[in-house]
Design an enzyme around this catalytic site. Structure first.
Site, short mmCIF file in Angstrom:
data_model
loop_
_atom_site.label_atom_id
_atom_site.label_comp_id
_atom_site.label_asym_id
_atom_site.label_seq_id
_atom_site.Cartn_x
_atom_site.Cartn_y
_atom_site.Cartn_z
N ARG A 1 32.66 39.69 40.02
CA ARG A 1 33.71 41.19 40.48
C ARG A 1 31.92 41.83 39.72
O ARG A 1 31.03 41.46 40.27
CB ARG A 1 34.40 41.17 39.65
CG ARG A 1 35.45 40.33 39.12
CD ARG A 1 35.87 39.99 40.01
NE ARG A 1 36.79 39.06 40.02
CZ ARG A 1 37.34 38.64 40.50
NH1 ARG A 1 37.55 37.69 42.02
NH2 ARG A 1 39.39 37.68 40.08
N HIS B 1 38.18 28.39 51.64
CA HIS B 1 39.20 28.60 51.26
C HIS B 1 40.02 27.97 51.47
O HIS B 1 40.18 27.90 52.79
CB HIS B 1 39.68 29.75 50.95
CG HIS B 1 40.42 30.06 49.55
ND1 HIS B 1 40.99 30.51 48.62
CD2 HIS B 1 41.89 29.51 49.94
CE1 HIS B 1 42.46 30.53 47.93
NE2 HIS B 1 42.83 30.08 48.89
N HIS C 1 37.33 24.24 45.42
CA HIS C 1 38.98 24.10 44.17
C HIS C 1 40.01 23.01 45.34
O HIS C 1 40.34 23.83 45.64
CB HIS C 1 39.36 26.13 44.32
CG HIS C 1 39.48 26.81 45.00
ND1 HIS C 1 40.39 26.93 46.70
CD2 HIS C 1 38.87 27.98 44.76
CE1 HIS C 1 40.15 27.02 46.72
NE2 HIS C 1 39.67 27.99 46.56
N HIS D 1 40.45 38.79 35.73
CA HIS D 1 41.23 40.20 36.31
C HIS D 1 41.91 40.72 34.54
O HIS D 1 42.05 40.37 33.61
CB HIS D 1 42.70 40.16 37.06
CG HIS D 1 42.17 39.78 38.43
ND1 HIS D 1 42.02 39.98 39.70
CD2 HIS D 1 42.51 38.32 38.83
CE1 HIS D 1 41.97 39.60 40.94
NE2 HIS D 1 42.04 38.43 40.78
N ALA E 1 46.34 37.24 41.81
CA ALA E 1 45.37 35.14 41.03
C ALA E 1 44.32 35.44 40.41
O ALA E 1 43.36 35.99 40.60
CB ALA E 1 45.67 35.02 42.32
#
Length: 350
Positions: free
Chosen positions: A21, A140, A178, A255, A267
């Site tokens: 972030r 992704h 991932h 988050h 998410a």
């Protein structure tokens, strides 16, 4: 399971998929990574996203400025691929040594991905240049079309996007990030070259029951979403196999709690603080502690063309569980720490 090992030493690990972030959140979470990891591939999905080499340089400076005093940590920067990305800028970023990879987000796939790619044809000039200069593409791996079930997004992405792309550009190095399904594991395992996959800490531990059974558990909600138990077992088998095509990418994604615990929760799972303890537990369960170093410290650098770290880390198995906080406090607000739902006895000693 064999008799527990009391202590293991491995090269200092790296994290090949990390969200830090920005602003107060960055300042609050960076120490949990830099304490244990020497390097990390930094995700570019900020608001606004990191789309140019200039953006990446400025973001890297903010990361380094936020590091706790004395910590040794190298952020490996990525660019957020858009339909307007400049191939020349991407090449200049690689030549400068600043840019390690470019990230493909299908539009709408995850947090702050609305500016991602909708028509991959519009990104082909950049992808062709990347194949030519040897710059990896991190993906992704999910489609976002509404008719596809959320649990099938990865498998459909492989069939309709990734495999056609790799056939078209066989020299493009692709990291399927991932990975969450046996389909993804099988696809990577079948590749002869130029394909690897990162696996998260939490996908080795939770399946979709963790999110849904006994009430909705927002702190186990992530994207790609956790799948069936059979997929989790396939991930564990791949991670602990020693296969050089699989390596750690935590996808640790903080988050603040109010944004997780609401009617439309974000998410992301925050695992940076306890990943190494979790991994040692998993690898011990699989009788594969001797392969933990490959997964966490060796396979990733080899894939990205970097030397493994010379520093060492020691993990000690202690009788009492390691005391991790339930939450960390940041200037942006509280962030809940991943709870693996079992006690963690492996502690990072150095």
């Amino acid at each position: 399971m064999t008799t527990p090992t009391a202590e293991i030493t491995l090269r200092r690990p790296d994290d090949w998929h990390l969200h830090l972030r920005d602003g107060e959140m960055l300042k609050g979470v960076i120490g949990d990574t830099s304490r244990h990891f020497a390097r990390a591939i930094i995700m570019p999905n900020l608001v606004p996203p990191v789309v140019t080499t200039s953006d990446a340089r400025a973001y890297r400076d903010r990361i380094l400025a936020a590091l706790p005093a004395g910590d040794r940590f190298e952020p490996l920067m990525t660019l957020y691929l858009t339909e307007h990305t400049s191939a020349d800028d991407v090449e200049e970023g690689k030549k400068s040594g600043l840019i390690t990879a470019v990230k493909l987000y299908p539009a709408g796939a995850t947090t702050n991905s609305h500016g991602g790619v909708r028509d991959i044809e519009k990104a082909m000039p950049v992808l062709e240049r990347m194949a030519k200069i040897g710059l990896p593409l991190c993906v992704h791996g999910e489609v976002t079309t509404p008719e596809v079930d959320i649990f099938d997004r990865e498998a459909v992405f492989i069939d309709t996007v990734l495999d056609p792309l790799r056939r078209r550009l066989p020299e493009l190095k692709v990291t399927m990030e991932h990975v969450t399904t046996s389909d993804g594991i099988d696809y990577i395992s079948s590749a002869e070259k130029n394909l690897a996959g990162s696996i998260t800490t939490h996908h080795l531990i939770i399946n979709r029951n963790a999110i849904l059974v006994g009430g909705i558990k927002p702190h186990y909600y992530c994207l790609p979403v956790a799948k069936r138990e059979s997929h989790r077992l396939a991930l564990r088998k791949a991670a602990t196999s020693g296969d050089a095509r699989f390596f750690l990418g935590t996808d640790s994604a903080p988050h603040v709690d109010p944004l997780k615990e609401c009617a439309c929760g974000c998410a992301g799972i925050y695992t940076s603080i306890n990943t190494m303890s979790c991994l040692a537990h998993v690898f011990e369960e699989e009788d594969s502690l001797d392969r933990l170093e490959a997964f966490a410290s060796l396979n990733g650098p080899a894939w990205y063309g970097l030397a493994p770290n010379e520093e060492r880390m020691t993990l000690v198995r202690q009788l009492e569980p390691v005391a991790y906080p339930a939450k960390i406090e940041t200037g942006a607000g509280p962030v809940t720490v991943f709870d693996p739902m079992f006690p963690l006895h492996w502690a990072v000693a150095g």
